[in-house]
Motif scaffolding. Structure first.
Motif, PDB file in Angstrom:
ATOM      1  N   ALA A  59      -5.608 -40.728 -19.004  1.00 26.70           N
ATOM      2  CA  ALA A  59      -7.038 -40.594 -19.285  1.00 26.70           C
ATOM      3  C   ALA A  59      -7.867 -41.084 -18.104  1.00 26.70           C
ATOM      4  O   ALA A  59      -7.546 -42.099 -17.487  1.00 26.70           O
ATOM      5  CB  ALA A  59      -7.402 -41.378 -20.540  1.00 26.70           C
ATOM      6  N   THR A  60      -8.930 -40.359 -17.799  1.00 30.35           N
ATOM      7  CA  THR A  60      -9.819 -40.743 -16.701  1.00 30.35           C
ATOM      8  C   THR A  60     -11.271 -40.666 -17.158  1.00 30.35           C
ATOM      9  O   THR A  60     -11.602 -39.960 -18.110  1.00 30.35           O
ATOM     10  CB  THR A  60      -9.651 -39.821 -15.474  1.00 30.35           C
ATOM     11  OG1 THR A  60      -9.985 -38.489 -15.842  1.00 30.35           O
ATOM     12  CG2 THR A  60      -8.251 -39.879 -14.923  1.00 30.35           C
ATOM     13  N   ILE A  61     -12.128 -41.397 -16.442  1.00 32.76           N
ATOM     14  CA  ILE A  61     -13.569 -41.309 -16.664  1.00 32.76           C
ATOM     15  C   ILE A  61     -14.240 -41.057 -15.319  1.00 32.76           C
ATOM     16  O   ILE A  61     -13.763 -41.514 -14.281  1.00 32.76           O
ATOM     17  CB  ILE A  61     -14.154 -42.586 -17.313  1.00 32.76           C
ATOM     18  CG1 ILE A  61     -13.860 -43.824 -16.473  1.00 32.76           C
ATOM     19  CG2 ILE A  61     -13.681 -42.757 -18.712  1.00 32.76           C
ATOM     20  CD1 ILE A  61     -14.617 -45.050 -16.919  1.00 32.76           C
ATOM     21  N   THR A  62     -15.324 -40.308 -15.363  1.00 37.53           N
ATOM     22  CA  THR A  62     -16.126 -40.069 -14.172  1.00 37.53           C
ATOM     23  C   THR A  62     -17.428 -40.833 -14.347  1.00 37.53           C
ATOM     24  O   THR A  62     -18.131 -40.650 -15.334  1.00 37.53           O
ATOM     25  CB  THR A  62     -16.423 -38.567 -13.998  1.00 37.53           C
ATOM     26  OG1 THR A  62     -15.190 -37.859 -13.987  1.00 37.53           O
ATOM     27  CG2 THR A  62     -17.160 -38.309 -12.703  1.00 37.53           C
ATOM     28  N   VAL A  63     -17.717 -41.708 -13.380  1.00 39.54           N
ATOM     29  CA  VAL A  63     -18.907 -42.552 -13.444  1.00 39.54           C
ATOM     30  C   VAL A  63     -19.806 -42.196 -12.267  1.00 39.54           C
ATOM     31  O   VAL A  63     -19.351 -42.116 -11.122  1.00 39.54           O
ATOM     32  CB  VAL A  63     -18.530 -44.056 -13.409  1.00 39.54           C
ATOM     33  CG1 VAL A  63     -19.766 -44.921 -13.503  1.00 39.54           C
ATOM     34  CG2 VAL A  63     -17.573 -44.386 -14.538  1.00 39.54           C
ATOM     35  N   ARG A  64     -21.076 -41.981 -12.563  1.00 41.40           N
ATOM     36  CA  ARG A  64     -22.048 -41.599 -11.532  1.00 41.40           C
ATOM     37  C   ARG A  64     -23.116 -42.675 -11.414  1.00 41.40           C
ATOM     38  O   ARG A  64     -23.667 -43.119 -12.417  1.00 41.40           O
ATOM     39  CB  ARG A  64     -22.695 -40.271 -11.917  1.00 41.40           C
ATOM     40  CG  ARG A  64     -23.732 -39.779 -10.938  1.00 41.40           C
ATOM     41  CD  ARG A  64     -24.286 -38.438 -11.389  1.00 41.40           C
ATOM     42  NE  ARG A  64     -25.356 -37.991 -10.520  1.00 41.40           N
ATOM     43  CZ  ARG A  64     -25.180 -37.322  -9.392  1.00 41.40           C
ATOM     44  NH1 ARG A  64     -23.962 -37.013  -9.005  1.00 41.40           N
ATOM     45  NH2 ARG A  64     -26.214 -36.959  -8.660  1.00 41.40           N
ATOM     46  N   LYS A  65     -23.374 -43.077 -10.182  1.00 40.06           N
ATOM     47  CA  LYS A  65     -24.473 -44.020  -9.933  1.00 40.06           C
ATOM     48  C   LYS A  65     -25.312 -43.495  -8.789  1.00 40.06           C
ATOM     49  O   LYS A  65     -24.871 -42.625  -8.032  1.00 40.06           O
ATOM     50  CB  LYS A  65     -23.947 -45.419  -9.629  1.00 40.06           C
ATOM     51  CG  LYS A  65     -23.368 -45.610  -8.250  1.00 40.06           C
ATOM     52  CD  LYS A  65     -23.031 -47.074  -8.033  1.00 40.06           C
ATOM     53  CE  LYS A  65     -22.582 -47.312  -6.610  1.00 40.06           C
ATOM     54  NZ  LYS A  65     -22.328 -48.720  -6.342  1.00 40.06           N
ATOM     55  N   ILE A  66     -26.510 -44.009  -8.684  1.00 35.50           N
ATOM     56  CA  ILE A  66     -27.400 -43.620  -7.603  1.00 35.50           C
ATOM     57  C   ILE A  66     -27.336 -44.710  -6.541  1.00 35.50           C
ATOM     58  O   ILE A  66     -27.638 -45.864  -6.805  1.00 35.50           O
ATOM     59  CB  ILE A  66     -28.851 -43.430  -8.101  1.00 35.50           C
ATOM     60  CG1 ILE A  66     -28.900 -42.405  -9.230  1.00 35.50           C
ATOM     61  CG2 ILE A  66     -29.758 -43.002  -6.958  1.00 35.50           C
ATOM     62  CD1 ILE A  66     -28.388 -41.036  -8.876  1.00 35.50           C
ATOM     63  N   GLY A  67     -26.915 -44.329  -5.348  1.00 42.46           N
ATOM     64  CA  GLY A  67     -26.746 -45.277  -4.250  1.00 42.46           C
ATOM     65  C   GLY A  67     -27.996 -45.385  -3.398  1.00 42.46           C
ATOM     66  O   GLY A  67     -29.113 -45.059  -3.842  1.00 42.46           O
ATOM     67  N   ALA A  68     -27.812 -45.800  -2.163  1.00 44.22           N
ATOM     68  CA  ALA A  68     -28.923 -45.982  -1.235  1.00 44.22           C
ATOM     69  C   ALA A  68     -29.578 -44.638  -0.923  1.00 44.22           C
ATOM     70  O   ALA A  68     -28.912 -43.602  -0.866  1.00 44.22           O
ATOM     71  CB  ALA A  68     -28.422 -46.627   0.051  1.00 44.22           C
ATOM     72  N   ASN A  69     -30.881 -44.645  -0.755  1.00 41.75           N
ATOM     73  CA  ASN A  69     -31.680 -43.470  -0.430  1.00 41.75           C
ATOM     74  C   ASN A  69     -31.596 -42.381  -1.502  1.00 41.75           C
ATOM     75  O   ASN A  69     -31.776 -41.199  -1.213  1.00 41.75           O
ATOM     76  CB  ASN A  69     -31.283 -42.885   0.931  1.00 41.75           C
ATOM     77  CG  ASN A  69     -31.502 -43.874   2.050  1.00 41.75           C
ATOM     78  OD1 ASN A  69     -32.441 -44.672   2.016  1.00 41.75           O
ATOM     79  ND2 ASN A  69     -30.625 -43.848   3.031  1.00 41.75           N
ATOM     80  N   GLY A  70     -31.288 -42.759  -2.739  1.00 40.49           N
ATOM     81  CA  GLY A  70     -31.264 -41.810  -3.839  1.00 40.49           C
ATOM     82  C   GLY A  70     -30.098 -40.843  -3.820  1.00 40.49           C
ATOM     83  O   GLY A  70     -30.174 -39.773  -4.405  1.00 40.49           O
ATOM     84  N   VAL A  71     -29.027 -41.220  -3.142  1.00 45.91           N
ATOM     85  CA  VAL A  71     -27.849 -40.358  -3.070  1.00 45.91           C
ATOM     86  C   VAL A  71     -26.951 -40.662  -4.262  1.00 45.91           C
ATOM     87  O   VAL A  71     -26.633 -41.815  -4.533  1.00 45.91           O
ATOM     88  CB  VAL A  71     -27.082 -40.599  -1.751  1.00 45.91           C
ATOM     89  CG1 VAL A  71     -25.814 -39.765  -1.714  1.00 45.91           C
ATOM     90  CG2 VAL A  71     -27.960 -40.285  -0.567  1.00 45.91           C
ATOM     91  N   GLY A  72     -26.531 -39.625  -4.979  1.00 50.10           N
ATOM     92  CA  GLY A  72     -25.658 -39.802  -6.132  1.00 50.10           C
ATOM     93  C   GLY A  72     -24.213 -40.008  -5.686  1.00 50.10           C
ATOM     94  O   GLY A  72     -23.721 -39.307  -4.803  1.00 50.10           O
ATOM     95  N   ILE A  73     -23.549 -40.979  -6.294  1.00 50.75           N
ATOM     96  CA  ILE A  73     -22.157 -41.295  -5.970  1.00 50.75           C
ATOM     97  C   ILE A  73     -21.355 -41.204  -7.259  1.00 50.75           C
ATOM     98  O   ILE A  73     -21.690 -41.845  -8.252  1.00 50.75           O
ATOM     99  CB  ILE A  73     -22.023 -42.706  -5.378  1.00 50.75           C
ATOM    100  CG1 ILE A  73     -22.878 -42.836  -4.136  1.00 50.75           C
ATOM    101  CG2 ILE A  73     -20.571 -43.030  -5.075  1.00 50.75           C
ATOM    102  CD1 ILE A  73     -23.147 -44.259  -3.732  1.00 50.75           C
TER     103      ILE A  73
END
Length: 119
Positions: A59-73
């Motif tokens: 099982a895996t999860i994908t986690v998205r955060k907003i990094g520096a300068n509004g870049v999605g990671i």
């Protein structure tokens, strides 16, 4: 139909980890072990869970955060990996989908997820 030996092995592997109940749309904080040379440290990775997939030890999860300068990671984490020390659910999101890939195209206030209100 799965092999009973594989099921027993996976049951033994998954029983050791304490994973909270969460789903896509929830904001989670993962304590991830990072190894740099011979040293290791724990770093927090906080973001919105946009997808859960697989079962058992795969099982895996994908986690998205907003990094520096509004870049999605986005990072994909195996749920039962040894590099994940702890998973905390920060807030529960109110969404109507199981996969939130549409968040990749949104920016700013449109990318916010409403909080789930418990009665």
């Amino acid at each position: 139909m799965r092999n009973k030996y594989i099921e027993n092995f996976e049951k033994a592997q998954t029983s050791e980890k304490n994973i909270p109940d969460f789903r896509a749309g929830d904001t989670v904080r993962l304590a991830v072990t990072i190894k740099e040379g011979e040293k290791s440290r724990i770093q927090a990775y906080e973001g919105v869970c946009i997808a859960k997939r697989g079962q058992g030890t795969g099982a895996t999860i994908t986690v998205r955060k907003i990094g520096a300068n509004g870049v999605g990671i986005e990072r994909i984490f195996p749920l039962f990996s040894d590099s994940i020390e702890e998973i905390k659910v920060i807030r529960r999101g109110r969404v109507r989908r199981a996969k939130l890939f549409y968040l990749r195209d949104l920016a700013g206030k449109k990318a916010r997820i409403k909080e789930l209100r418990r009665k």
